[in-house]
Design an enzyme around this catalytic site. Sequence first.
Site, PDB file in Angstrom:
ATOM      1  N   LYS A 133      18.568  29.082  52.516  1.00 30.22           N
ATOM      2  CA  LYS A 133      19.405  29.918  53.387  1.00 30.22           C
ATOM      3  C   LYS A 133      19.694  31.257  52.715  1.00 30.22           C
ATOM      4  O   LYS A 133      19.501  32.311  53.307  1.00 30.22           O
ATOM      5  CB  LYS A 133      20.726  29.198  53.685  1.00 30.22           C
ATOM      6  CG  LYS A 133      21.781  30.089  54.321  1.00 30.22           C
ATOM      7  CD  LYS A 133      23.077  29.357  54.567  1.00 30.22           C
ATOM      8  CE  LYS A 133      24.055  29.395  53.428  1.00 30.22           C
ATOM      9  NZ  LYS A 133      24.821  30.642  53.278  1.00 30.22           N
ATOM     10  N   ARG A 143      29.238  36.885  55.896  1.00 25.45           N
ATOM     11  CA  ARG A 143      29.373  37.892  54.850  1.00 25.45           C
ATOM     12  C   ARG A 143      28.042  38.554  54.469  1.00 25.45           C
ATOM     13  O   ARG A 143      27.989  39.745  54.157  1.00 25.45           O
ATOM     14  CB  ARG A 143      29.981  37.181  53.639  1.00 25.45           C
ATOM     15  CG  ARG A 143      30.341  38.051  52.535  1.00 25.45           C
ATOM     16  CD  ARG A 143      30.885  37.242  51.385  1.00 25.45           C
ATOM     17  NE  ARG A 143      30.583  37.950  50.180  1.00 25.45           N
ATOM     18  CZ  ARG A 143      31.247  39.012  49.763  1.00 25.45           C
ATOM     19  NH1 ARG A 143      32.266  39.456  50.440  1.00 25.45           N
ATOM     20  NH2 ARG A 143      30.887  39.631  48.656  1.00 25.45           N
ATOM     21  N   VAL A 174      33.450  43.812  48.683  1.00 28.82           N
ATOM     22  CA  VAL A 174      32.071  44.323  48.624  1.00 28.82           C
ATOM     23  C   VAL A 174      32.004  45.613  47.795  1.00 28.82           C
ATOM     24  O   VAL A 174      31.061  46.379  47.906  1.00 28.82           O
ATOM     25  CB  VAL A 174      31.459  44.567  50.032  1.00 28.82           C
ATOM     26  CG1 VAL A 174      31.232  43.255  50.749  1.00 28.82           C
ATOM     27  CG2 VAL A 174      32.307  45.518  50.853  1.00 28.82           C
ATOM     28  N   ASP A 175      33.026  45.829  46.955  1.00 31.83           N
ATOM     29  CA  ASP A 175      33.081  47.075  46.182  1.00 31.83           C
ATOM     30  C   ASP A 175      31.842  47.304  45.318  1.00 31.83           C
ATOM     31  O   ASP A 175      31.377  48.437  45.170  1.00 31.83           O
ATOM     32  CB  ASP A 175      34.355  47.089  45.308  1.00 31.83           C
ATOM     33  CG  ASP A 175      34.465  45.865  44.409  1.00 31.83           C
ATOM     34  OD1 ASP A 175      34.126  44.759  44.861  1.00 31.83           O
ATOM     35  OD2 ASP A 175      34.876  46.013  43.238  1.00 31.83           O
ATOM     36  N   LEU A 176      31.264  46.234  44.788  1.00 28.77           N
ATOM     37  CA  LEU A 176      30.107  46.412  43.899  1.00 28.77           C
ATOM     38  C   LEU A 176      28.861  46.844  44.675  1.00 28.77           C
ATOM     39  O   LEU A 176      28.040  47.609  44.165  1.00 28.77           O
ATOM     40  CB  LEU A 176      29.812  45.118  43.127  1.00 28.77           C
ATOM     41  CG  LEU A 176      30.958  44.607  42.252  1.00 28.77           C
ATOM     42  CD1 LEU A 176      30.593  43.291  41.596  1.00 28.77           C
ATOM     43  CD2 LEU A 176      31.312  45.643  41.189  1.00 28.77           C
ATOM     44  N   ILE A 230      33.693  31.428  39.553  1.00 29.67           N
ATOM     45  CA  ILE A 230      33.111  32.478  40.406  1.00 29.67           C
ATOM     46  C   ILE A 230      34.073  32.884  41.526  1.00 29.67           C
ATOM     47  O   ILE A 230      34.295  34.065  41.767  1.00 29.67           O
ATOM     48  CB  ILE A 230      31.765  32.014  41.031  1.00 29.67           C
ATOM     49  CG1 ILE A 230      30.816  31.467  39.954  1.00 29.67           C
ATOM     50  CG2 ILE A 230      31.116  33.156  41.830  1.00 29.67           C
ATOM     51  CD1 ILE A 230      30.239  32.476  39.007  1.00 29.67           C
ATOM     52  N   ARG A 250      25.986  25.977  59.406  1.00 34.17           N
ATOM     53  CA  ARG A 250      25.592  27.279  58.862  1.00 34.17           C
ATOM     54  C   ARG A 250      24.596  27.086  57.724  1.00 34.17           C
ATOM     55  O   ARG A 250      23.801  27.998  57.453  1.00 34.17           O
ATOM     56  CB  ARG A 250      26.819  28.024  58.315  1.00 34.17           C
ATOM     57  CG  ARG A 250      27.808  28.455  59.380  1.00 34.17           C
ATOM     58  CD  ARG A 250      28.912  29.290  58.774  1.00 34.17           C
ATOM     59  NE  ARG A 250      28.350  30.246  57.822  1.00 34.17           N
ATOM     60  CZ  ARG A 250      28.989  30.726  56.767  1.00 34.17           C
ATOM     61  NH1 ARG A 250      30.220  30.349  56.519  1.00 34.17           N
ATOM     62  NH2 ARG A 250      28.402  31.572  55.963  1.00 34.17           N
TER      63      ARG A 250
END
Length: 422
Positions: A22, A94, A125-127, A330, A400
């Site tokens: 996936k 995402r 999602v800043d990176l 994580i 999903r």
Amino acid sequence: MDSIIVKGNGPLNGQIPIAGAKNACLTLMPATLLSDEPLTLTNAPRLSDIKTMSALLQSLGCEVSQLQDGQVLVMSSHALDNHVADYDIVRKMRASILVLGPMLARDGHAVVSLPGGCAIGARPVDLHLKALEAMGAELELKEGYVHAKAPGGLKGGTFEFPVVSVGATENALMAATLAKGTTVLKNAAREPEIVDLADCLRRMGAQIEGDGTDTITIQGVERLGGATHPVVTDRIELGTYMLAPAICGGEVECLGGRIDLLGAFCEKLDAAGIEVTETDKGLKVARRNGRVRAVDVTTEPFPGFPTDLQAQMMALMCTAEGTSVLEEKIFENRFMHAPELMRMGAEIDVQGGTATVTGVERLKGAPVMATDLRASVSLILAGLAAEGETIVNRVYHLDRGYERVEEKLGNVGAHIERVSGQ
Ligand code: UD1
């Protein structure tokens, strides 16, 4: 909403075919945006997340066809007519943010809604954005959308990720293939899905070196062409089904399985007393006698123990002999399965990012609630080992990420059925 009913029974025996990944497919699909020519993916998994990514690509003007019962995806982006990835689709998943880099690299502009996804932590999602800025992108956040521009095209640059991020590495890698000059990505993710993406991009004509290590070097090219690429085996589906005989006893061969995809995980199974052997078709997993031994687990970026197998490993540890400590490094909120497992009689103490599990002889079936994708399947695994009936409610998360879970587990002897809700 559908529920899954599992009845604990004896050992499992037989073969389980493992699908394409996936997480690889969700980054390979947006790669179509980099080229005018068709991209064909074989060994694609049949999952609702793949349908969501298809819908997102179609909303941008891509043509997406599903052949061979969805196992082959043919995509063409020769007529992109929209550069806005709308909130209504993006919020469902995402990985939608992965269209940003390719669209920007190809056409110099893109507008993408900030994503939603599983509720397993803040997940910013800043990176992704910082890596694109290092290639000269001009970004503005307005009303929940990222507005990105690169008027003269993206330019190669060096970017060191402060934290290892799979998605940000993928976005930057795709964008860099069409940037002018050389891009160096340092502290890059090393996951097999990154290597699979780089393989596919190379088939399309990209010049990439170092994927699979923490430094990836990309020499930008003028244009990319079409390609046909097989999606790598899903190591998380593989690990999940390897845990089924580990929990229930028996011997199951996971077809398409490879130890190199799951080295750290296989070491933990070995320490727990589970036999894993390579065969010419995949991996054979057996638990022959007695309870498994408790082992400690810390999640880490690849090649460490994957966070996406932490919930399932916890299900195994619930009936192990002894006490195990599971550390989640994580994501900050990834123990939502623990209270559900406790409803089944598990003894778990969660303190911040650490869960201490004291194994019990046997779990007991109970109605439980699936809270996210991997948590859902951990409850099914626990149900397979429990006494009596377990009803896993709210299984839409499961669909999903796991295709035909009832069929795959049913074929090796599990008592499992889906009940349709209203
Ligand atoms: C991918 C996988 C997901 C898996 C995860 C970690 C897909 C579609 N999903 O998610 O199944 O659990 O890798 O192996 O491939 N972070 C930031 N800023 C960012 C991006 C990430 O702070 O811009 C943080 C995250 O909050 C997290 C850590 O970095 O704490 C790692 O996340 P990341 O590797 O980016 O996960 P995803 O790519 O979202």
